[in-house]
Design a protein around this motif. Structure first.
Motif, PDB file in Angstrom:
ATOM      1  N   ASP A   8      33.668  41.103  35.517  1.00 36.73           N
ATOM      2  CA  ASP A   8      33.295  40.166  34.530  1.00 36.73           C
ATOM      3  C   ASP A   8      34.034  40.097  33.316  1.00 36.73           C
ATOM      4  OD1 ASP A   8      31.010  39.751  36.047  1.00 36.73           O
ATOM      5  OD2 ASP A   8      29.583  40.578  34.765  1.00 36.73           O
ATOM      6  N   HIS A   9      34.458  41.390  32.960  1.00 40.96           N
ATOM      7  CA  HIS A   9      35.421  41.436  31.569  1.00 40.96           C
ATOM      8  C   HIS A   9      36.827  41.023  31.995  1.00 40.96           C
ATOM      9  CE1 HIS A   9      37.985  43.140  28.502  1.00 40.96           C
ATOM     10  NE2 HIS A   9      38.820  43.520  29.390  1.00 40.96           N
ATOM     11  N   ARG A  29      37.514  38.600  34.233  1.00 40.81           N
ATOM     12  CA  ARG A  29      37.269  37.096  34.339  1.00 40.81           C
ATOM     13  C   ARG A  29      37.316  36.499  32.994  1.00 40.81           C
ATOM     14  NH1 ARG A  29      33.506  38.092  38.512  1.00 40.81           N
ATOM     15  NH2 ARG A  29      31.675  37.896  37.126  1.00 40.81           N
ATOM     16  N   ARG A  30      36.448  37.058  32.030  1.00 41.93           N
ATOM     17  CA  ARG A  30      36.553  36.436  30.562  1.00 41.93           C
ATOM     18  C   ARG A  30      37.970  36.542  30.105  1.00 41.93           C
ATOM     19  NH1 ARG A  30      31.851  39.742  30.314  1.00 41.93           N
ATOM     20  NH2 ARG A  30      33.019  41.064  28.998  1.00 41.93           N
ATOM     21  N   ALA A  31      38.668  37.488  30.389  1.00 41.91           N
ATOM     22  CA  ALA A  31      40.053  37.928  29.751  1.00 41.91           C
ATOM     23  C   ALA A  31      40.759  36.825  30.511  1.00 41.91           C
ATOM     24  CB  ALA A  31      40.503  39.343  29.794  1.00 41.91           C
ATOM     25  N   ARG A  62      40.183  33.859  31.517  1.00 39.58           N
ATOM     26  CA  ARG A  62      39.788  32.366  31.244  1.00 39.58           C
ATOM     27  C   ARG A  62      40.538  32.366  29.929  1.00 39.58           C
ATOM     28  NH1 ARG A  62      34.716  33.136  33.593  1.00 39.58           N
ATOM     29  NH2 ARG A  62      34.026  33.998  31.605  1.00 39.58           N
ATOM     30  N   GLU A  63      40.300  33.279  28.961  1.00 42.45           N
ATOM     31  CA  GLU A  63      40.991  33.061  27.613  1.00 42.45           C
ATOM     32  C   GLU A  63      42.299  33.229  27.607  1.00 42.45           C
ATOM     33  OE1 GLU A  63      39.580  36.828  25.772  1.00 42.45           O
ATOM     34  OE2 GLU A  63      37.697  36.122  25.654  1.00 42.45           O
TER      35      GLU A  63
END
Length: 195
Positions: A72-73, A75-77, A79-80
């Protein structure tokens, strides 16, 4: 009525904490991030044991929760990072036999230099040994998109690894003689849908 699983989770906490934290630290390489993700893992475990059909508590189950939190981390990174710069979508050669032995310490350093998406894909596939469909599930991608991501990630890894090799050594060679590399960095196999 389901029995309260809270005490069982508390009993498991002391034994599982070093395993969960060690798993996360070895994958992300940053203490603060590993601590945050460990906390998220145990918070998710508390939520899970409150559900009507709680999971069977074990250290292995908690490490699985940690793997999801790390994915999850990433994926967020990822996307950013995509918001800040365009991702290189250049077509890469799909034939990628990669049988070179890698220096384990340098390989970990190189992983840390890659984009979050590439780091996530390579870590789940080669350090965790997950088959491509499971990597795809963790990353929220299709199998086909994950195979393409792995091709790009391996190419990016190889470029960075070759760049950081010992001066004068041929590209793609290890710092150590063949056979002395660590088992912690398995030799990647060619991808296919039959994983």
């Amino acid at each position: 009525m389901q029995p309260d699983r809270g005490p069982a989770l508390l009993e498991l906490y002391d034994a599982a904490l070093p395993e969960v934290y060690g798993y996360l630290l070895s994958r992300c390489g940053r203490r603060a991030l590993a601590e945050d993700l460990t906390a998220e893992t145990f918070l998710a475990a508390v939520e899970a044991v409150r559900k009507e059909a709680p999971p069977e508590l074990s250290t292995a189950w908690l490490v699985g929760v940690a793997r999801h939190k790390l994915a999850d981390h990433w994926r967020r990174a990822d996307r950013e990072e995509r918001l800040l710069k365009a991702v290189d979508e250049g077509k890469q050669d799909t034939e990628d036999p990669w049988d070179e032995r890698l220096d384990a310490l340098l390989a970990r350093e190189v992983l840390g230099e890659l984009s979050p998406g590439h780091r996530a894909a390579l870590t789940l596939r080669y350090l965790d040994g997950l088959p491509v469909p499971h990597v795809a599930e963790h990353l929220g991608r299709t199998v086909h998109a994950t195979e393409a991501l792995l091709v790009r990630a391996r190419a990016a890894f190889r470029r960075e690894y070759d760049r950081q090799c010992v001066p004068g050594a041929p590209p793609g060679t290890s710092h150590h003689p063949p056979g002395s590399h660590s088992a912690a960095t398995p030799t990647p196999r060619k991808e296919g849908r039959d994983d």
